[in-house]
Design an enzyme around this catalytic site. Structure first.
Site, PDB file in Angstrom:
ATOM      1  N   ASN A   7       0.870  -1.175   0.000  1.00 19.22           N
ATOM      2  CA  ASN A   7       0.000   0.000   0.000  1.00 19.22           C
ATOM      3  C   ASN A   7       0.909   1.227   0.000  1.00 19.22           C
ATOM      4  O   ASN A   7       1.514   1.543   1.019  1.00 19.22           O
ATOM      5  CB  ASN A   7      -0.911  -0.023   1.239  1.00 19.22           C
ATOM      6  CG  ASN A   7      -1.723   1.251   1.356  1.00 19.22           C
ATOM      7  OD1 ASN A   7      -1.759   2.080   0.440  1.00 19.22           O
ATOM      8  ND2 ASN A   7      -2.386   1.421   2.495  1.00 19.22           N
ATOM      9  N   TRP A   8       0.971   1.890  -1.144  1.00 20.39           N
ATOM     10  CA  TRP A   8       1.877   3.038  -1.271  1.00 20.39           C
ATOM     11  C   TRP A   8       1.281   4.342  -0.744  1.00 20.39           C
ATOM     12  O   TRP A   8       1.932   5.390  -0.824  1.00 20.39           O
ATOM     13  CB  TRP A   8       2.317   3.194  -2.732  1.00 20.39           C
ATOM     14  CG  TRP A   8       3.348   2.188  -3.156  1.00 20.39           C
ATOM     15  CD1 TRP A   8       3.971   1.264  -2.349  1.00 20.39           C
ATOM     16  CD2 TRP A   8       3.887   2.003  -4.468  1.00 20.39           C
ATOM     17  NE1 TRP A   8       4.864   0.531  -3.091  1.00 20.39           N
ATOM     18  CE2 TRP A   8       4.840   0.956  -4.395  1.00 20.39           C
ATOM     19  CE3 TRP A   8       3.667   2.627  -5.704  1.00 20.39           C
ATOM     20  CZ2 TRP A   8       5.557   0.526  -5.509  1.00 20.39           C
ATOM     21  CZ3 TRP A   8       4.378   2.192  -6.809  1.00 20.39           C
ATOM     22  CH2 TRP A   8       5.316   1.155  -6.706  1.00 20.39           C
ATOM     23  N   LYS A   9       0.035   4.290  -0.279  1.00 24.92           N
ATOM     24  CA  LYS A   9      -0.604   5.501   0.276  1.00 24.92           C
ATOM     25  C   LYS A   9      -0.390   6.660  -0.695  1.00 24.92           C
ATOM     26  O   LYS A   9      -0.494   6.457  -1.902  1.00 24.92           O
ATOM     27  CB  LYS A   9      -0.072   5.761   1.690  1.00 24.92           C
ATOM     28  CG  LYS A   9      -0.194   4.482   2.548  1.00 24.92           C
ATOM     29  CD  LYS A   9       0.007   4.675   4.017  1.00 24.92           C
ATOM     30  CE  LYS A   9      -0.185   3.317   4.716  1.00 24.92           C
ATOM     31  NZ  LYS A   9      -0.148   3.405   6.157  1.00 24.92           N
ATOM     32  N   HIS A  97      -9.554   1.153   4.612  1.00 23.82           N
ATOM     33  CA  HIS A  97      -8.291   1.374   5.336  1.00 23.82           C
ATOM     34  C   HIS A  97      -8.551   2.329   6.494  1.00 23.82           C
ATOM     35  O   HIS A  97      -9.370   3.249   6.378  1.00 23.82           O
ATOM     36  CB  HIS A  97      -7.229   1.934   4.392  1.00 23.82           C
ATOM     37  CG  HIS A  97      -5.864   1.917   5.006  1.00 23.82           C
ATOM     38  ND1 HIS A  97      -5.442   2.885   5.889  1.00 23.82           N
ATOM     39  CD2 HIS A  97      -4.842   1.033   4.896  1.00 23.82           C
ATOM     40  CE1 HIS A  97      -4.212   2.578   6.291  1.00 23.82           C
ATOM     41  NE2 HIS A  97      -3.821   1.471   5.697  1.00 23.82           N
ATOM     42  N   GLU A  99      -6.997   4.766   7.529  1.00 25.82           N
ATOM     43  CA  GLU A  99      -6.812   6.190   7.182  1.00 25.82           C
ATOM     44  C   GLU A  99      -8.054   6.734   6.474  1.00 25.82           C
ATOM     45  O   GLU A  99      -8.426   7.892   6.640  1.00 25.82           O
ATOM     46  CB  GLU A  99      -5.539   6.349   6.332  1.00 25.82           C
ATOM     47  CG  GLU A  99      -4.296   6.197   7.209  1.00 25.82           C
ATOM     48  CD  GLU A  99      -3.097   5.545   6.535  1.00 25.82           C
ATOM     49  OE1 GLU A  99      -3.020   5.536   5.294  1.00 25.82           O
ATOM     50  OE2 GLU A  99      -2.225   5.027   7.275  1.00 25.82           O
ATOM     51  N   GLU A 167      -5.366  -4.863  10.354  1.00 23.52           N
ATOM     52  CA  GLU A 167      -4.333  -3.872  10.631  1.00 23.52           C
ATOM     53  C   GLU A 167      -4.684  -3.121  11.915  1.00 23.52           C
ATOM     54  O   GLU A 167      -5.519  -2.206  11.893  1.00 23.52           O
ATOM     55  CB  GLU A 167      -4.250  -2.851   9.487  1.00 23.52           C
ATOM     56  CG  GLU A 167      -3.929  -3.449   8.147  1.00 23.52           C
ATOM     57  CD  GLU A 167      -3.359  -2.404   7.188  1.00 23.52           C
ATOM     58  OE1 GLU A 167      -2.217  -2.596   6.750  1.00 23.52           O
ATOM     59  OE2 GLU A 167      -4.031  -1.400   6.892  1.00 23.52           O
ATOM     60  N   GLY A 173       2.410   2.416  10.790  1.00 26.44           N
ATOM     61  CA  GLY A 173       3.363   3.517  10.651  1.00 26.44           C
ATOM     62  C   GLY A 173       4.031   3.922  11.958  1.00 26.44           C
ATOM     63  O   GLY A 173       4.653   4.986  12.035  1.00 26.44           O
ATOM     64  N   SER A 210       3.416  -2.038  10.459  1.00 24.73           N
ATOM     65  CA  SER A 210       4.856  -2.076  10.735  1.00 24.73           C
ATOM     66  C   SER A 210       5.518  -3.409  10.365  1.00 24.73           C
ATOM     67  O   SER A 210       6.430  -3.855  11.058  1.00 24.73           O
ATOM     68  CB  SER A 210       5.134  -1.706  12.197  1.00 24.73           C
ATOM     69  OG  SER A 210       4.712  -0.371  12.441  1.00 24.73           O
ATOM     70  N   GLY A 231       2.921  -0.981   4.309  1.00 17.30           N
ATOM     71  CA  GLY A 231       2.981   0.441   3.971  1.00 17.30           C
ATOM     72  C   GLY A 231       4.422   0.861   3.729  1.00 17.30           C
ATOM     73  O   GLY A 231       5.025   0.575   2.694  1.00 17.30           O
ATOM     74  N   GLY A 232       5.016   1.516   4.723  1.00 15.47           N
ATOM     75  CA  GLY A 232       6.354   2.113   4.613  1.00 15.47           C
ATOM     76  C   GLY A 232       7.408   1.229   3.965  1.00 15.47           C
ATOM     77  O   GLY A 232       8.123   1.663   3.047  1.00 15.47           O
TER      78      GLY A 232
HETATM   79  P1  13P Z   1       3.037   0.494   7.734  1.00 15.24           P
HETATM   80  O1  13P Z   1       3.557  -0.801   7.119  1.00 15.24           O
HETATM   81  O2  13P Z   1       3.787   1.696   7.261  1.00 15.24           O
HETATM   82  O3  13P Z   1       2.882   0.387   9.203  1.00 15.24           O
HETATM   83  O4  13P Z   1       1.545   0.691   7.133  1.00 15.24           O
HETATM   84  C1  13P Z   1       0.634  -0.349   7.211  1.00 15.24           C
HETATM   85  C2  13P Z   1      -0.538   0.002   6.379  1.00 15.24           C
HETATM   86  O5  13P Z   1      -1.275   0.909   6.693  1.00 15.24           O
HETATM   87  C3  13P Z   1      -0.752  -0.767   5.155  1.00 15.24           C
HETATM   88  O6  13P Z   1      -2.041  -0.559   4.662  1.00 15.24           O
END
Ligand code: 13P
Length: 246
Positions: A7-9, A97, A99, A167, A173, A210, A231-232
């Protein structure tokens, strides 16, 4: 089957997208060609979808959007059309998600409508669920999981494929990955709910929050962990590759 989803947000431009795949695809193909039990998916920002689809042509990776609306066209300023995602070659849509829920006030009811629409188009929804720190600390984790699953899947079609991503919001994050016991307990609950509702035992349940190259190996061994939503650590070709090799 194991699923590794990125997930590149709201990161990367189209040229950074092409750059990433230039580094990622060749080594990833070695995994994908020797192991038919691995699926790799990317959720880039909507404006980069076409660059991602084009860069990955001929490779066994899937691309999808991070969100979509429950109509294909119309006066819906700012929305993403799942039909257009399908037209350009996308196959998955991430929905719900945390977010989207927190920053864009998406309700379980809205997510359920989007979920049903995505399935109707023949695309695969990946429904994200998970508790906040406050909910975990007040012992509500399993209730939250149950509620988000039951409302989010309210209009789901059991005969069409989909995935769940668990999640925990406090692990996203933050570098604070959930403990193996916490992940095991939550995933067991998700699996039990899905089974009780008559969904396929093949429905993948991904863990997100994470995930890094150094914790992926232990997490992937947990029962009912069928992959990761990252994510990251998915923004860097080398680190996402290491996670896919877990
Ligand atoms: P991180 O891997 O950066 O914690 O993000 C997880 C995420 O929100 C994937 O959708």
């Amino acid at each position: 089957m194991k699923f590794f989803a990125a997930n590149w947000k709201l990161y990367k431009t189209p040229s950074e997208t092409r750059d990433f795949f230039g580094k990622f695809l060749e080594p990833a193909s070695k995994i994908l060609n020797s192991d038919t039990q691995t699926e790799i998916l990317f959720f880039p920002p909507a404006v980069n979808l076409e660059a991602a689809v084009q860069s990955t042509k001929g490779f066994k990776v899937q691309v999808g959007a991070q969100n979509s609306y429950f109509e294909s066209e119309g006066a819906f300023t700012g929305e993403t059309s799942a039909q257009t995602v399908k037209t350009i070659g996308g196959t998955w849509i991430l929905l719900g998600h945390s977010e989207r829920r927190k920053l864009f006030a998406e309700s379980d009811e809205l997510i359920a409508k989007k979920f049903a629409y995505v399935q109707k188009l023949g695309l695969k929804p990946m429904l994200c669920i998970g508790e906040t720190l406050e909910e975990r600390e007040s012992g509500k984790t399993l209730n939250v999981i149950q509620k988000q699953l039951s409302l989010g899947l309210a209009q789901a079609n059991a005969n069409q494929p989909f995935a769940i991503a668990y999640e925990p919001v406090w692990a996203i994050g933050t570098g604070k990955v959930a403990s193996l016991e916490q992940v095991q307990e939550a995933h067991a609950q998700v699996r039990a709910e899905l089974t009780a509702k008559g969904y396929s035992v093949e429905t993948p349940i991904l863990y997100g929050g994470s995930v890094k190259p150094d914790n992926a190996k232990a997490l992937i061994q947990i029962k009912n962990v069928n992959g990761f939503l990252v994510g990251g650590a998915s923004l860097d070709a080398k680190s996402f590759l290491e996670i896919c090799q877990a």
